[in-house]
Design a protein around this motif. Structure first.
Motif, short mmCIF file in Angstrom:
data_model
loop_
_atom_site.label_atom_id
_atom_site.label_comp_id
_atom_site.label_asym_id
_atom_site.label_seq_id
_atom_site.Cartn_x
_atom_site.Cartn_y
_atom_site.Cartn_z
N ILE A 99 0.82 -1.21 0.00
CA ILE A 99 0.00 0.00 0.00
C ILE A 99 0.86 1.26 0.00
O ILE A 99 0.52 2.25 -0.62
N ARG A 110 3.89 -6.29 -6.10
CA ARG A 110 2.50 -6.70 -6.34
C ARG A 110 2.48 -8.07 -7.02
O ARG A 110 1.66 -8.91 -6.70
N PHE A 117 -3.64 -14.52 -3.71
CA PHE A 117 -5.01 -13.98 -3.66
C PHE A 117 -5.78 -14.26 -4.95
O PHE A 117 -6.83 -13.69 -5.18
N VAL A 165 -4.64 -15.70 5.96
CA VAL A 165 -3.42 -14.94 5.62
C VAL A 165 -2.25 -15.43 6.47
O VAL A 165 -1.20 -15.79 5.96
N ALA A 273 -5.61 -3.70 5.65
CA ALA A 273 -6.37 -3.39 4.43
C ALA A 273 -7.61 -4.28 4.33
O ALA A 273 -8.61 -3.89 3.74
N THR A 277 -12.35 -3.02 6.24
CA THR A 277 -13.09 -2.79 5.00
C THR A 277 -14.19 -3.84 4.82
O THR A 277 -15.34 -3.51 4.55
N ALA A 324 -17.05 1.07 1.36
CA ALA A 324 -16.30 1.03 2.62
C ALA A 324 -15.04 1.89 2.52
O ALA A 324 -14.70 2.60 3.46
N VAL A 325 -14.34 1.82 1.37
CA VAL A 325 -13.15 2.67 1.20
C VAL A 325 -13.61 3.96 0.52
O VAL A 325 -14.19 3.94 -0.56
N MET A 329 -5.95 7.48 -2.94
CA MET A 329 -5.10 8.68 -2.86
C MET A 329 -3.88 8.57 -3.76
O MET A 329 -3.26 7.51 -3.83
N PHE A 353 -14.75 7.87 -4.33
CA PHE A 353 -15.70 6.86 -4.84
C PHE A 353 -17.16 7.20 -4.54
O PHE A 353 -18.01 7.03 -5.40
N PRO A 386 -15.65 0.15 -6.03
CA PRO A 386 -15.42 -0.02 -4.60
C PRO A 386 -14.06 -0.64 -4.29
O PRO A 386 -13.52 -0.46 -3.20
N ILE A 395 -6.09 -6.22 -4.08
CA ILE A 395 -5.70 -7.60 -4.36
C ILE A 395 -6.55 -8.58 -3.53
O ILE A 395 -6.56 -9.76 -3.81
N GLY A 396 -7.27 -8.05 -2.54
CA GLY A 396 -8.07 -8.94 -1.69
C GLY A 396 -9.54 -8.97 -2.09
O GLY A 396 -10.37 -9.51 -1.34
N ALA A 400 -12.60 -10.75 -0.11
CA ALA A 400 -13.66 -9.93 0.50
C ALA A 400 -15.03 -10.38 -0.01
O ALA A 400 -16.00 -10.46 0.74
N GLU A 403 -16.07 -13.59 1.62
CA GLU A 403 -16.52 -13.37 3.01
C GLU A 403 -17.90 -12.75 3.06
O GLU A 403 -18.78 -13.22 3.77
#
Ligand code: HEM
Length: 456
Positions: A99, A110, A117, A165, A273, A277, A324-325, A329, A353, A386, A395-396, A400, A403
């Protein structure tokens, strides 16, 4: 202050996009009170590119608020650079995390982090995630009298991260991490990052900065022990958690993450991260559904047929209305323009966003919660982001999605979310847009009447 902040140009109305005249303190207060409404009013007044003069920026935050400028900020990496702009979060996520890494190192890192992931691998974690959701569900359903969903979801998403993780399976070890991480990633602790420099410093155990540094040291000590234990683990090659995969990874220059500090930063970055979120997305979705009985009942009926079509559409809609985010930036690499407005070198630039997601030109009746709008053709490019976009896209995202989909499926099979008070306005905590009271929901257990047979 970090480099990015010391380089930031001071406010000059001739070199920045237009801004409201109100003093910085007033604009900051308005943002905190209404993080969707206030910048929306600025966009209506000035157009899709404007300046927000708010703390902690001594110049201004240049804001992009439509699909075109959102795309430019997310994808034009020559002009808008990522990594440096996350400097404020560096003490928490680790200066060496993906990040916080600017180009050219970012892409190399990356590539190393992406394979664990990958969607196909995540699918293999589905059983583990479902097991954790099912273990936690009774606690959520027991508090069916209208408590906030977010704290429950935070516990769950933290457990998922620790499991997939870090690969933790030993209950005592998991509990130790939970004890250390929960206060560290808590809102009160992370708020320290937004305090002025001197207050952020470690001024003894009772100072906010002192508490932050001690909590951070505890988390890092635990993670360091885990890395050492995993390096020595005889079964490491057969494990599929992110830590084990990273320990086995080699990037194209033949460099593996055998530098423990870098790996520590990477792991803390992933936890931070990925936890808050996902928990916030779960809380918003259940809260919004509780207040939208028609959409809720349609979703429950669709899930009962074994379909996940409306589930995916519902999650898109909740992430559109309440991402959520809050923003991505960047910093301007040189004097440039955005949407025809000037942007000075080193200025902070944000793709907002929630504003793009509520642009009436892209989304008719933008404030209405209508999952079915996502069942038709794809939206315009960069109208719904998003998870960001371009080479810094989340990358997640697949984890997400796994989940959030699992939680929604399990909760709605057992209970019907109903309002536990008025709809909650969004509040900005760090870069996360959270429900003001944690997303309160009353969960009414499903009776035989609203429980048709579920297909497998
Ligand atoms: C609903 C949950 C999530 C949301 C809404 C979300 C959103 C985002 C967004 C918008 C970005 C791009 C930021 C930018 O362009 O500057 C991002 C980046 C990132 N996310 Fe997520 N995220 C979520 C879950 C996760 C999870 C579960 C993980 C991992 C465990 C994760 C790890 C990361 C990482 C490492 C990056 C940095 C990527 C880079 O700089 O190349 N996120 N996320």
């Amino acid at each position: 202050m970090s480099d990015a902040f010391s380089r930031e140009p001071v406010w000059d109305p001739r070199r920045f996009p237009p801004a409201a005249r109100a003093p910085r303190t007033v604009q900051t207060a308005r943002m905190l009170r209404d993080p969707q409404g206030y910048p929306r009013a600025l966009r209506d007044r000035f157009g899709p590119v404007f300046s927000l003069r708010a703390f902690p920026y001594r110049g201004a935050l240049v804001c992009a608020a439509d699909a075109d400028t959102n795309r430019t900020v997310l994808t034009d990496h020559r002009r808008f650079t990522g990594g440096d702009a996350a400097a404020l979060l560096a003490p928490a996520v680790g200066a060496g995390s993906l990040i916080c890494t600017p180009p050219p190192g970012h892409l190399r890192r990356r590539r190393l982090l992406l394979p664990p992931f990958h969607g196909a691998r995540i699918a293999k974690w589905a059983g583990r995630v479902r097991e954790l959701v099912r273990t936690g569900l009774p606690e959520l359903l027991a508090a069916r009298d209208g408590g906030p969903v977010r704290p429950w979801a935070q516990r769950l998403t933290l457990d998922v991260i620790l499991r997939v993780v870090l690969g933790l399976t030993d209950p005592a070890r998991t509990a130790a991490f939970r004890r250390a991480l929960t206060p560290f990633v808590g809102t009160a602790n992370l708020a320290v990052l937004f305090l002025p420099g001197p207050v952020r410093r470690d001024l003894g155990p009772l100072s906010p900065g002192g508490r932050f540094h001690r909590l951070r040291a505890t988390v890092r000590a635990l993670a360091r022990e885990e890395i050492a234990a995993r390096r020595a683990a005889p079964d490491r090659a057969h494990r599929d958690d992110v830590l084990s995969l990273l320990l086995g990874a080699r990037d194209e220059e033949g460099v593996g993450p055998d530098d423990d500090d870098r790996l520590l930063d990477e792991l803390t970055g992933l936890v931070l991260a990925g936890y808050e979120t996902t928990a916030t997305t779960i809380a918003w979705t259940l809260h919004l559904l509780a207040h939208q009985p028609a959409a809720r009942d349609a979703l429950i009926a669709d899930l009962d047929t074994g379909s996940d079509q409306l589930l995916k559409a519902t999650l898109k809609e909740s992430s559109r209305l309440r991402p959520a985010v809050y923003n991505a930036m960047r910093t301007a690499a040189h004097d440039t323009e955005l949407g025809g407005r000037p942007v000075p070198r080193h200025a902070f630039v944000a793709a907002l966003f929630p504003l793009t997601h509520l642009d009436p030109a892209l989304w008719p009746d933008p404030d209405a919660f209508r999952p079915e709008r996502h069942l038709g053709p794809e939206p315009a490019p960069y109208a719904l982001t998003p998870f960001g976009g371009g080479v810094r896209r989340c990358i997640g995202a697949s984890l997400a999605q796994l989940e959030t989909e699992t939680v929604l499926t399990e909760v709605l099979a057992a209970a019907v979310p109903e309002p536990a008070g008025p709809p909650e306005p969004p509040r900005l905590v760090s870069v996360t847009l959270v429900p003001a009271h944690g997303g309160r929901v009353r969960l009414r257990p499903r009776g035989p009447r609203d429980r048709p047979p579920r297909m497998s």
